[in-house]
Design an enzyme around this catalytic site. Structure first.
Site, PDB file in Angstrom:
ATOM      1  N   HIS A  82     -12.349  -5.400  -0.950  1.00  4.62           N
ATOM      2  CA  HIS A  82     -11.386  -4.591   0.068  1.00  4.62           C
ATOM      3  C   HIS A  82     -11.939  -4.777   1.242  1.00  4.62           C
ATOM      4  O   HIS A  82     -13.215  -4.968   1.364  1.00  4.62           O
ATOM      5  CB  HIS A  82     -11.084  -3.360  -0.843  1.00  4.62           C
ATOM      6  CG  HIS A  82     -10.190  -3.149  -1.695  1.00  4.62           C
ATOM      7  ND1 HIS A  82      -9.037  -2.570  -1.579  1.00  4.62           N
ATOM      8  CD2 HIS A  82     -10.376  -3.686  -3.163  1.00  4.62           C
ATOM      9  CE1 HIS A  82      -8.434  -2.540  -2.753  1.00  4.62           C
ATOM     10  NE2 HIS A  82      -8.979  -3.318  -3.834  1.00  4.62           N
TER      11      HIS A  82
ATOM     12  N   GLU B 146     -11.503  -0.040  -9.583  1.00  6.09           N
ATOM     13  CA  GLU B 146     -12.717   0.079  -8.459  1.00  6.09           C
ATOM     14  C   GLU B 146     -13.780   0.918  -9.071  1.00  6.09           C
ATOM     15  O   GLU B 146     -13.407   1.962  -9.810  1.00  6.09           O
ATOM     16  CB  GLU B 146     -12.015   0.473  -7.426  1.00  6.09           C
ATOM     17  CG  GLU B 146     -12.833   0.507  -6.219  1.00  6.09           C
ATOM     18  CD  GLU B 146     -12.325   0.762  -4.888  1.00  6.09           C
ATOM     19  OE1 GLU B 146     -11.370   0.292  -4.455  1.00  6.09           O
ATOM     20  OE2 GLU B 146     -13.102   1.501  -4.081  1.00  6.09           O
TER      21      GLU B 146
ATOM     22  N   HIS C 111     -12.942  -0.205   5.175  1.00  6.82           N
ATOM     23  CA  HIS C 111     -11.457  -0.407   5.578  1.00  6.82           C
ATOM     24  C   HIS C 111     -11.151  -0.049   6.876  1.00  6.82           C
ATOM     25  O   HIS C 111     -11.965   0.554   7.568  1.00  6.82           O
ATOM     26  CB  HIS C 111     -10.691   0.836   4.934  1.00  6.82           C
ATOM     27  CG  HIS C 111     -10.441   0.362   3.521  1.00  6.82           C
ATOM     28  ND1 HIS C 111     -10.666   1.390   2.226  1.00  6.82           N
ATOM     29  CD2 HIS C 111      -9.948  -0.487   2.741  1.00  6.82           C
ATOM     30  CE1 HIS C 111     -10.252   0.771   1.140  1.00  6.82           C
ATOM     31  NE2 HIS C 111      -9.730  -0.487   1.388  1.00  6.82           N
TER      32      HIS C 111
ATOM     33  N   ASN D 204      -9.126  -8.883   0.375  1.00 10.33           N
ATOM     34  CA  ASN D 204      -8.120  -8.302   1.138  1.00 10.33           C
ATOM     35  C   ASN D 204      -8.323  -8.077   2.610  1.00 10.33           C
ATOM     36  O   ASN D 204      -9.185  -7.830   2.972  1.00 10.33           O
ATOM     37  CB  ASN D 204      -8.030  -6.674   0.580  1.00 10.33           C
ATOM     38  CG  ASN D 204      -7.789  -6.416  -0.783  1.00 10.33           C
ATOM     39  OD1 ASN D 204      -7.523  -7.560  -1.762  1.00 10.33           O
ATOM     40  ND2 ASN D 204      -7.627  -5.234  -1.347  1.00 10.33           N
ATOM     41  N   ILE D 205      -7.100  -8.586   3.131  1.00  8.99           N
ATOM     42  CA  ILE D 205      -7.112  -8.785   4.652  1.00  8.99           C
ATOM     43  C   ILE D 205      -5.842  -8.050   5.298  1.00  8.99           C
ATOM     44  O   ILE D 205      -4.764  -8.467   4.966  1.00  8.99           O
ATOM     45  CB  ILE D 205      -7.181 -10.193   5.082  1.00  8.99           C
ATOM     46  CG1 ILE D 205      -8.626 -10.735   4.634  1.00  8.99           C
ATOM     47  CG2 ILE D 205      -6.979 -10.218   6.626  1.00  8.99           C
ATOM     48  CD1 ILE D 205      -8.699 -12.267   4.761  1.00  8.99           C
ATOM     49  N   ASP D 206      -6.062  -6.877   6.020  1.00 10.49           N
ATOM     50  CA  ASP D 206      -4.968  -6.240   6.394  1.00 10.49           C
ATOM     51  C   ASP D 206      -4.866  -6.004   8.064  1.00 10.49           C
ATOM     52  O   ASP D 206      -4.155  -6.311   8.959  1.00 10.49           O
ATOM     53  CB  ASP D 206      -4.776  -4.835   5.562  1.00 10.49           C
ATOM     54  CG  ASP D 206      -3.446  -4.003   6.083  1.00 10.49           C
ATOM     55  OD1 ASP D 206      -2.706  -4.780   7.028  1.00 10.49           O
ATOM     56  OD2 ASP D 206      -3.357  -2.928   5.717  1.00 10.49           O
TER      57      ASP D 206
ATOM     58  N   SER E  12       0.977  -1.141  -0.178  1.00 12.21           N
ATOM     59  CA  SER E  12      -0.036  -0.008  -0.244  1.00 12.21           C
ATOM     60  C   SER E  12       0.675   1.373  -0.114  1.00 12.21           C
ATOM     61  O   SER E  12       2.090   1.241  -0.015  1.00 12.21           O
ATOM     62  CB  SER E  12      -1.029   0.141   1.270  1.00 12.21           C
ATOM     63  OG  SER E  12       0.015   0.161   2.468  1.00 12.21           O
TER      64      SER E  12
ATOM     65  N   SER F  43     -11.292  -7.571   6.547  1.00 12.44           N
ATOM     66  CA  SER F  43     -10.993  -8.088   7.627  1.00 12.44           C
ATOM     67  C   SER F  43     -11.976  -8.420   8.810  1.00 12.44           C
ATOM     68  O   SER F  43     -13.316  -7.641   8.643  1.00 12.44           O
ATOM     69  CB  SER F  43     -10.101  -7.087   8.622  1.00 12.44           C
ATOM     70  OG  SER F  43      -8.826  -7.267   8.050  1.00 12.44           O
TER      71      SER F  43
ATOM     72  N   ASP G  70      -1.219  -1.889  -4.158  1.00 13.02           N
ATOM     73  CA  ASP G  70      -2.454  -1.732  -3.642  1.00 13.02           C
ATOM     74  C   ASP G  70      -3.058  -0.184  -3.653  1.00 13.02           C
ATOM     75  O   ASP G  70      -2.327   0.708  -3.248  1.00 13.02           O
ATOM     76  CB  ASP G  70      -2.575  -2.184  -2.155  1.00 13.02           C
ATOM     77  CG  ASP G  70      -3.913  -2.332  -1.140  1.00 13.02           C
ATOM     78  OD1 ASP G  70      -4.864  -2.421  -2.151  1.00 13.02           O
ATOM     79  OD2 ASP G  70      -4.047  -2.340  -0.089  1.00 13.02           O
TER      80      ASP G  70
END
Ligand SMILES: [Zn+2]
Length: 333
Positions: A234, A146, A190, A277-279, A56, A237, A94
């Site tokens: 996105h 996107e 996010h 997406n997992i952050d 990112s 999580s 990203d």
């Protein structure tokens, strides 16, 4: 100019085609430091899961883009050392926000880039995405675009409100831009505070917040418009309660943090959603493990003694996601 192929990396084309057919999703894990990368590679090597390593804007500012790319190159060799003969590792930008940035990543060995022009007016989003696609495809680098806007804060990407992707726009957008995959907005968000308490209901038994469900009707309408086209989620999580509790138990303060329930992600992974997406979850695991060591051993000052347990907990998290949420284990034998 370095081609990702020389570095042993792969783009997302074949990964996504297989994932859609097989009813699973590829994990896209962000990395910012060595411990996180080690945990990702170990988890993927052990479960034989294809993986997308994401860089990112915040990661580039924190760790340096050059260093991160060499680390990804090292990850391929490390994976082989761990006994994963044919690692399927993609290095992905990203939330790229300009043509110049995407071009610099393509030129430097990234195998996939995201151009996120979703905050621009529709026609400008198309024009910028198309320009990136035309450049990247010359080098076989795949491009994620996107449509729609996610709420929440992640590094330098933030928006107060979300706008669902409009299914009636996706065919025109995908056709005119030539993008390889499309990140959509169906209620993911996010960060670790994906929803305000007002947006949630409370479980009467536990008192915990229950987030609003994802808009599967919007996802279904998009898939109907673009059959077999790779879709990306996105902000996915789950904000595991065990990590939040651990952080709070050892002196942290994360009241009412809430994420996307894993059953909903599992359901999405079985559809055309092929990249999740997992952050934030790995940030929570890292922080929880470090706080525990600090609380239990206040005399500890060797970073390896607290980054090591953090690495172990992240590895456990990544394996859990791969096996129980995404279903990508054994797909890169
Ligand atoms: Zn994102």
């Amino acid at each position: 100019m370095v081609s990702f192929k020389e570095l042993g990396l792969v783009n997302t084309r074949e990964m996504f085609a297989k994932a859609i057919k097989g009813g699973y999703a590829i994990p896209a894990f962000n990395f910012n430091n060595m411990e996180q990368l080690q945990a990702i590679v170990k988890a993927c090597a052990e479960t034989k899961s294809p993986v997308i390593l994401q860089v990112s804007k915040g990661a580039r500012n924190y760790a340096n883009q050059t260093l991160l790319r060499y680390m990804a190159q090292g990850a391929v060799e490390y994976a082989k050392e761990l006994g994963w003969e044919k690692p399927q590792i993609c290095l992905h930008l990203d939330h790229g926000d300009s043509f110049e940035l995407c071009k610099s990543c393509v030129d430097f060995g990234f195998s996939s880039v995201m151009i996120d022009a979703s905050s621009l007016p529709y026609e400008e989003n198309i024009a910028l995405t198309k320009k990136v696609v035309e450049y990247a495809h010359q080098y076989d680098v795949t491009v994620e675009a996107e449509l729609g806007v996610l709420a929440g804060v992640e590094d330098e990407v933030s928006s107060a409100v979300s706008h669902y992707t409009k299914p009636e726009e996706v065919v025109d957008f995908a056709t005119r831009t030539g993008c390889d995959s499309l990140a959509i907005s169906i209620g993911t968000s996010h960060g670790a505070y994906k929803f305000t308490p007002e947006q949630c209901t409370r479980d009467p038994k536990t008192g915990k917040l229950v987030p609003p469900p994802l808009a599967f009707d919007v996802l279904d309408a998009i898939m109907e418009q673009l059959p077999g086209f790779p879709i990306v989620l996105h902000g996915s999580s789950s904000v595991p309660q065990e990590y939040v509790d651990m952080i709070n138990q050892y002196g942290g303060k994360l009241p009412d943090a809430v994420g996307i329930p894993e059953e909903q992600l599992r359901k999405a992974a079985k559809s055309a959603v092929c990249k999740i997406n997992i952050d934030s979850d790995s940030r929570l695991a890292f922080t929880a493990a470090v706080r525990k060591v600090f609380a239990e051993k206040p005399g500890e000052f060797d970073p390896r003694k607290y980054c090591g347990p953090a690495r172990d907990l992240m590895e456990e998290l990544y394996k859990h996601k791969i096996i129980n949420v995404l279903g990508s284990n054994g797909k890169a034998e």
